[in-house]
Design an enzyme around this catalytic site. Structure first.
Site, PDB file in Angstrom:
ATOM      1  N   ALA A 121      47.158   6.095  37.595  1.00 14.98           N
ATOM      2  CA  ALA A 121      46.770   7.068  38.783  1.00 14.98           C
ATOM      3  C   ALA A 121      47.148   8.609  38.326  1.00 14.98           C
ATOM      4  O   ALA A 121      47.425   9.433  39.387  1.00 14.98           O
ATOM      5  CB  ALA A 121      47.365   6.755  39.866  1.00 14.98           C
ATOM      6  N   ARG A 152      41.604  -1.737  34.627  1.00 13.49           N
ATOM      7  CA  ARG A 152      40.838  -0.989  35.497  1.00 13.49           C
ATOM      8  C   ARG A 152      41.612  -0.523  36.758  1.00 13.49           C
ATOM      9  O   ARG A 152      42.865  -1.062  36.926  1.00 13.49           O
ATOM     10  CB  ARG A 152      39.797  -2.261  35.931  1.00 13.49           C
ATOM     11  CG  ARG A 152      40.653  -3.441  36.529  1.00 13.49           C
ATOM     12  CD  ARG A 152      39.328  -4.342  36.790  1.00 13.49           C
ATOM     13  NE  ARG A 152      39.823  -5.824  37.236  1.00 13.49           N
ATOM     14  CZ  ARG A 152      38.897  -6.463  37.965  1.00 13.49           C
ATOM     15  NH1 ARG A 152      37.786  -5.869  38.627  1.00 13.49           N
ATOM     16  NH2 ARG A 152      39.169  -7.457  38.502  1.00 13.49           N
ATOM     17  N   GLY A 206      46.673   3.143  31.805  1.00 11.86           N
ATOM     18  CA  GLY A 206      46.698   2.332  32.941  1.00 11.86           C
ATOM     19  C   GLY A 206      45.717   2.479  33.850  1.00 11.86           C
ATOM     20  O   GLY A 206      44.715   3.471  33.768  1.00 11.86           O
ATOM     21  N   HIS A 207      46.010   1.649  35.025  1.00 13.16           N
ATOM     22  CA  HIS A 207      45.064   1.732  36.054  1.00 13.16           C
ATOM     23  C   HIS A 207      44.941   3.270  36.637  1.00 13.16           C
ATOM     24  O   HIS A 207      45.943   3.902  36.961  1.00 13.16           O
ATOM     25  CB  HIS A 207      45.470   0.687  37.045  1.00 13.16           C
ATOM     26  CG  HIS A 207      46.731   1.119  37.979  1.00 13.16           C
ATOM     27  ND1 HIS A 207      46.713   1.713  39.091  1.00 13.16           N
ATOM     28  CD2 HIS A 207      47.908   0.989  37.524  1.00 13.16           C
ATOM     29  CE1 HIS A 207      47.654   2.081  39.373  1.00 13.16           C
ATOM     30  NE2 HIS A 207      48.557   1.509  38.547  1.00 13.16           N
ATOM     31  N   ASP A 208      43.753   3.351  37.171  1.00 15.29           N
ATOM     32  CA  ASP A 208      43.132   4.528  38.012  1.00 15.29           C
ATOM     33  C   ASP A 208      43.345   5.950  37.325  1.00 15.29           C
ATOM     34  O   ASP A 208      43.510   7.041  38.078  1.00 15.29           O
ATOM     35  CB  ASP A 208      43.905   4.516  39.326  1.00 15.29           C
ATOM     36  CG  ASP A 208      43.574   3.251  40.249  1.00 15.29           C
ATOM     37  OD1 ASP A 208      42.461   3.436  40.641  1.00 15.29           O
ATOM     38  OD2 ASP A 208      44.241   2.242  40.337  1.00 15.29           O
TER      39      ASP A 208
END
Lengths: 324, 324, 324
Positions: free
Chosen positions: A242, A201, A222-224
């Site tokens: 990201a 998340r 991965g996140h973002d």
């Protein structure tokens, strides 16, 4: 993360035990976010002097900071505290407290009509799943995940794990302290995800998988990350944090993609390639670092010609020696 | 997939709502398969004109097709319908309907004497497990999987996930539609599989893991692969679809193998190598693309000599300039 | 593995059905270990003549061996049996018999105050978990694992899988027979492990994850590795067996590390690199085989200059031809 309702800076100041407020105590904060996700009205935190200016001049309206010796842009407020990172953790913990689950399907989860959730599936708090989805055995869907319609998630996959994202201080006994995630995962309609994948998340915002995208087994997202529509990721692909993958991108098996970059629409990246920086769309890439696949293939051919070149130079030196 | 019993072409025509049958309506179909797995008596489907001829002249006896304007080989039948892909899905759905499980161990699963199935294991419908196996906690064994004797499957592994295999049309809103799997996974005696692996089932036939083969953790084996006996796959190996790995092959850590190729018996492929095309047996390979390991190692040495070569050529040019 | 209490060589001889004991039958054995982990008082086993000398002269006091025709160092004993590998299995099976679990949380597991174990988690026999840990849904923690305080293990991760470690004989029908693990995994305080990782237990000793180390998703850590404190491993990293990673090492995404080597403290290995041999500390490495990152980057630049070099040599040859 947006707060359920705006709160005053005074209230925030008390929560985090601020030493000083610079600016309007009655101003309202709408949420807390990381620098690159922050919007007007939001809080952001900063503790490293080299980032002071970037944060003060970001979209954030309110800055949690460990100094008052800075120039404050008009209309902004400072919440001064010795340890802004701890303040961040306190705010996240207040609005999204860790909720230890005690049953496999949380009673606050919303599961749409026609959706089948098979045995061994964990569904956390505030999860929303749309219509006609198939969630296979032993899947884990963690808190706040939002899933659209006609989504398939195969066995062993984990949606909504905490971001691998740490506050680093090498003078502490434990160098790395997790920056607690308060974001979520959003999976749009018609997405299909294979077995034993992991989709983390967002730290404060959302990791998004676009409509119609299909993901094979053992893929890490991965996140973002923001993944576009109609993408195709083969097995064992890994995407750091990201990053933006635009629509229609194909990543073949075991491709690795680094963080905070953009891969343009309709790009193909061939198997095992590594992507350390942004790629323009509508092309085929290959190798590490990933380059235009045709250029890279020619390079592989050239590499095989070094011995021939070496022999030529040896001959030339011999001829010149004889002439000398 | 073979049908439980042969069915008439007329019956198939009604099921898929065919517009025309060309040939004998009373002929019998024994199953449905993909082009490279199809046998005499089977159905196959085709919608792209460029594959018409290949399908008509394949081993298939009955062709589901979106035209009747083709030359039909003697003794074969056409089942004409606007959308052969939808017809395929309808047939698969009829004979292998999606069965939403509601308990961890299906009552129709057969589990042999001496076999231990630990907590958290899911066993789907029509699964057969032989004698003296050990199935560790939180394993998922999906529908129709067949497992021999003395097999070990460690925690978190998923056997029988659906193939990553899509029908692609870029003029649809959702470009990729899954070609529903109706095949299975067959695991022979004495196979051992590590933790968090994924072994997908065949699209219409079987993914096979040969007797005595041992597989480490986080390995991906795609649909319709045929893995020989006594192979050894180290952690994080990935094998795409419909590939043949002959007996005694060793793949070291993080090796990737592409689809529809053959790796000959007793081959070794060194860690992190990528295999884009078939490899002859009894050799050691290395690199991407994987080559004879000795040749590849020499290439790495040559690459380090480029600066020396550059310096030589610079000197030669200087000498020639002086002479000019 | 140490035995719960020392046993006599005579007792061991009977258990494994030894044909002869050479040396003191009343001597005591304190445990059984592999060659590189063995300590004074321990048993070791050997069946290949080329390793006889190494074993006889190791720290082991007692050698299970398939000959008596060797020079026995003073104070040591031989336990002679036709098949030392079977003897090893018999001893391991006696002291650590396979325990088929029948519930998700074993009643002999010790779980510390403040630790949260969420639904779908398996905890095996003799597991110890410290205080204030968070074990997320669908984690598997196998027998004998020891976990410190403040440890986080995210969903789908498997701790304590059996080592991928085989006795090989290519004249058997089944070439590879597992050397049954009797070691465990030790996870120190403040370690955090992501989703769907696999950490295998030691064959006879411990796989250790040092205090404060953080591990991302889908990471494989093989048997008998010793990971230092404050390390950071990004997603999809794989580490083979019996390797030592010193404190403060960062391995970026998809890095692969081979077995029985050492990576020095504070080393960084960049994404997708492969580490086939030991690396000195305090440096940055890159590529396969991993080299000093600056040297490697220059090599990539040189590789692009081959066509220019080729052109130069062509010109030189032309000039020399004209002069000839």
């Amino acid at each position: 993360m947006k707060f359920p309702a705006p709160v005053t800076i005074q209230w925030i100041g008390q929560l985090v035990n601020a030493s000083t407020i610079v600016g309007d105590e009655n101003a309202q904060a709408t949420g807390i976010n990381e620098l690159h996700k922050v919007e007007s009205g939001d809080l952001v935190f900063v503790d490293a002097p080299k980032y002071y200016d970037t944060c003060l001049n970001s979209a954030a309206t309110h800055i949690i900071i460990n100094t008052s010796e800075v120039q404050v842009p008009q209309g902004k407020t400072l919440i001064v505290t010795e340890n802004p990172f701890e303040a961040y953790l306190k705010i996240v913990d207040h609005f999204r407290p860790f909720a230890p689950a005690d049953k496999m399907i949380n009673e606050k989860a919303i599961i749409g009509e026609g959706t089948i959730v098979m045995p061994g599936v964990f569904v956390g708090t505030d999860v929303k799943i749309g219509k006609n989805c198939r969630i296979f055995p032993n899947v884990t869907i963690l808190d706040y995940t939002e899933i659209g319609d006609n989504v398939v998630i195969q066995s062993g996959t984990v949606i909504g794990g905490d971001a691998f994202y740490y506050n680093t201080k090498k003078d502490r006994e434990v160098w790395y302290r997790r920056m607690q995630s308060c974001g979520n995962v959003v999976i749009e309609d018609d997405v299909e995800i294979g077995c034993n994948c992991t989709i983390d998340r967002g730290v404060t915002a959302s990791t998004v998988i676009g409509k119609g995208t299909k993901i094979d087994n053992l893929v890490h997202i991965g996140h973002d990350n923001t993944i576009g529509k109609n993408c195709l990721f083969a097995a064992q692909v890994g995407i750091a944090g990201a990053t933006t993958i635009e629509d229609g991108v194909c990543l073949w098996g075991q491709v690795g993609v680094s963080k905070t970059l953009t891969i343009g629409a309709n790009t193909q990246v061939l198997a095992q390639s590594g992507v350390p920086s942004s790629l323009k769309g509508d092309k085929v890439y290959f190798g590490y670092p990933a380059e235009d696949a045709q250029v890279k293939r020619r390079e592989l051919v050239w590499q095989k010609r070094i011995p021939e070149l070496w022999e030529d130079v040896k001959q030339i030196k011999k001829i010149l020696d004889q002439k000398a």
